[in-house]
Write an enzyme that holds these catalytic residues in place. Structure first.
Site, PDB file in Angstrom:
ATOM      1  N   TYR A  65       0.823  -1.213   0.000  1.00 52.04           N
ATOM      2  CA  TYR A  65       0.000   0.000   0.000  1.00 52.04           C
ATOM      3  C   TYR A  65       0.858   1.265   0.000  1.00 52.04           C
ATOM      4  O   TYR A  65       0.373   2.351  -0.275  1.00 52.04           O
ATOM      5  CB  TYR A  65      -0.943   0.033   1.219  1.00 52.04           C
ATOM      6  CG  TYR A  65      -2.030  -1.028   1.189  1.00 52.04           C
ATOM      7  CD1 TYR A  65      -2.218  -1.839   0.076  1.00 52.04           C
ATOM      8  CD2 TYR A  65      -2.875  -1.217   2.264  1.00 52.04           C
ATOM      9  CE1 TYR A  65      -3.197  -2.811   0.043  1.00 52.04           C
ATOM     10  CE2 TYR A  65      -3.869  -2.187   2.242  1.00 52.04           C
ATOM     11  CZ  TYR A  65      -4.019  -2.983   1.132  1.00 52.04           C
ATOM     12  OH  TYR A  65      -4.995  -3.947   1.101  1.00 52.04           O
ATOM     13  N   LYS A  82       3.580 -15.430   2.128  1.00 59.01           N
ATOM     14  CA  LYS A  82       3.532 -16.180   0.858  1.00 59.01           C
ATOM     15  C   LYS A  82       4.978 -16.429   0.448  1.00 59.01           C
ATOM     16  O   LYS A  82       5.435 -16.029  -0.632  1.00 59.01           O
ATOM     17  CB  LYS A  82       2.743 -15.351  -0.175  1.00 59.01           C
ATOM     18  CG  LYS A  82       2.422 -16.067  -1.465  1.00 59.01           C
ATOM     19  CD  LYS A  82       1.381 -17.147  -1.315  1.00 59.01           C
ATOM     20  CE  LYS A  82       1.205 -17.906  -2.634  1.00 59.01           C
ATOM     21  NZ  LYS A  82       0.464 -19.155  -2.482  1.00 59.01           N
ATOM     22  N   ASP A 121      -2.797 -18.350   1.503  1.00 62.59           N
ATOM     23  CA  ASP A 121      -3.931 -19.039   0.865  1.00 62.59           C
ATOM     24  C   ASP A 121      -4.470 -20.123   1.796  1.00 62.59           C
ATOM     25  O   ASP A 121      -5.684 -20.304   1.956  1.00 62.59           O
ATOM     26  CB  ASP A 121      -3.557 -19.604  -0.514  1.00 62.59           C
ATOM     27  CG  ASP A 121      -2.159 -20.200  -0.574  1.00 62.59           C
ATOM     28  OD1 ASP A 121      -1.402 -20.054   0.413  1.00 62.59           O
ATOM     29  OD2 ASP A 121      -1.805 -20.821  -1.590  1.00 62.59           O
ATOM     30  N   ASP A 179      -5.325  -6.977   5.708  1.00 63.90           N
ATOM     31  CA  ASP A 179      -6.543  -6.291   5.287  1.00 63.90           C
ATOM     32  C   ASP A 179      -7.590  -7.334   4.854  1.00 63.90           C
ATOM     33  O   ASP A 179      -8.751  -7.297   5.271  1.00 63.90           O
ATOM     34  CB  ASP A 179      -6.177  -5.370   4.103  1.00 63.90           C
ATOM     35  CG  ASP A 179      -7.278  -4.381   3.783  1.00 63.90           C
ATOM     36  OD1 ASP A 179      -8.289  -4.354   4.511  1.00 63.90           O
ATOM     37  OD2 ASP A 179      -7.129  -3.634   2.796  1.00 63.90           O
ATOM     38  N   ASP A 233     -10.969  -8.980   7.322  1.00 60.50           N
ATOM     39  CA  ASP A 233     -12.377  -8.862   6.890  1.00 60.50           C
ATOM     40  C   ASP A 233     -13.019 -10.241   6.766  1.00 60.50           C
ATOM     41  O   ASP A 233     -14.187 -10.421   7.093  1.00 60.50           O
ATOM     42  CB  ASP A 233     -12.482  -8.108   5.561  1.00 60.50           C
ATOM     43  CG  ASP A 233     -12.643  -6.616   5.786  1.00 60.50           C
ATOM     44  OD1 ASP A 233     -12.331  -6.156   6.908  1.00 60.50           O
ATOM     45  OD2 ASP A 233     -13.076  -5.905   4.861  1.00 60.50           O
TER      46      ASP A 233
END
Ligand code: NAD
Length: 357
Positions: A142, A192, A224, A248, A252
């Site tokens: 970001y 990852k 994942d 993020d 959620d």
């Protein structure tokens, strides 16, 4: 008795109702624990655009920097949707994160046994869920260099860079280790690393940092797989620490386990003042009607006691009172089902206060 100073930012929409309820609970818990605190109310978001022409006035920033903690409702709403991008109400949140140097976002995801039936997953899968997600908030993709869509050799391309430095990973993993010590001591670092160089650095640094924390048991998981395990076996997690982007998305995903967005608190921490707010927005569709669930904000106030006022006693007292209110059958409109007692935002706050002990 040492005196603490809190800044309260109601913001917009349901912000005033939920922060009023949370503040009265905080005041009552502080009294019981002999903590003296004063508070001042400041504006941010749409309310600040109306009053000062900017979403985050200097006066608010200065007060927040000086405070021991900041309790925020939510900002934004349709009234301010068409202002210039740099004036959008949501800029207040990003501005506060930057001004206060908040690099860690903590999101506890707890499924209250009384509400296990409200989760989209089967009650037997979610009933033991008690997860703390620690998301890096100030770095990663970001904040890396970005190339907007450009035509190169006739093909449109865009690019986002993910950058993490050793100190950025060290400080967030250290914070997650400290949080894990107060819980079951199980830390899952999510990355990852089979593909990304930043994840390989993250994994190496996490393993080194944890050497300083004997009580913490570290494991690693690919993002994942983590996304899958949060649905298949969410009760297996204690503390998750991960990057800005993965955090993020995973936070959620995990939030829906609880059954209502109105129940979940959050804390954003750095080296100075911490910021505490529910995870939801300003819910303009239900503002001013006493329909908003204040429990996410009340639990955010509990986090403020825990992380910024060093009072685990007041924090635990509020956490337990919220659980008791739900066990006793009180429900705001968002979690109401026939057979339970429907209460307004304000009444829910009063019921929590009645159970502080
Ligand atoms: P929202 O979270 O405000 O609302 C989504 C849905 O959840 C709505 O139906 C709402 O009524 C319901 N809801 C939210 N909080 C609730 C509560 N405490 N009790 C009961 N029901 C609740 O998201 P949105 O509608 O996408 O956004 C509304 C505004 O909030 C927008 O301007 C958005 O930009 C802003 N927003 C602000 C923040 C923040 O301040 N941190 C976060 C997200 C969205």
């Amino acid at each position: 008795m040492s005196s603490k100073n809190i800044v309260v930012i109601p913001g917009d929409g349901i912000g005033a109702e939920i922060t009023t309820a949370a503040l009265s609970v905080a005041q009552a818990a502080a009294d019981k624990c002999h903590i003296s605190f004063t508070y001042e109310t400041k504006q941010a978001g749409g309310a600040a655009i109306d009053a000062y022409g900017v979403p985050l006035p200097e006066d608010t920033i200065t007060a927040c920097r000086r405070a021991d903690g900041v309790l925020l409702g939510a900002v934004g709403g349709p009234k301010w949707d068409n202002v210039a991008p740099e004036l959008r109400a949501e800029k207040a949140i990003l501005g506060l994160r930057k001004e206060l140097g908040l690099y860690a976002n903590l999101r506890p995801i707890k499924v209250f046994p009384a509400l296990a039936g409200q989760s989209p997953l089967k009650p037997e899968i979610v009933s033991s869920v008690d997860i703390l997600i620690v998301r890096e908030l100030n770095g990663g993709i970001y904040y890396g260099a970005r190339q907007e869509a450009t035509v190169i050799n006739g093909v449109e391309q865009a690019c986002d860079n993910e950058i993490y430095s050793r100190p950025e990973v060290e400080r967030i993993v250290r914070l997650a280790c400290r949080a894990a010590i107060g819980r079951k001591g199980k830390l899952m670092s999510v990355d990852k690393a089979n593909v990304l160089a930043t994840s390989r650095l993250w994994r190496k640094v996490a393993a080194e940092v944890v050497q300083d924390f004997e009580q913490v048991q570290l494991n690693h998981m690919y993002v994942d797989n983590c996304a899958m395990q949060l649905v298949l076996n969410p009760g297996s997690f204690d503390v998750i620490v991960t990057s800005n982007l993965f955090g993020d998305i995973l936070s959620d995903e995990a939030a829906v386990l609880s059954g209502s967005i109105g129940l979940l608190p959050s804390a954003s921490l750095g080296d100075g003042t911490g910021l505490y707010e529910p995870i939801h927005g300003s819910a303009p569709d239900i503002a001013g009607q006493g329909l908003a669930n204040p429990l996410g904000t009340i639990l955010s106030a509990a986090m403020l006691f825990r992380y910024s006022l060093s009072s685990e006693q007041a924090a635990a007292m509020i956490d337990q009172a919220v659980e008791q209110v739900l066990n006793d059958g009180y429900r705001t409109a968002d979690i109401y089902q026939p057979g339970f007692t429907k209460v307004s935002t304000e009444e829910m706050g009063r019921q929590v206060i009645a159970r502080l002990r």
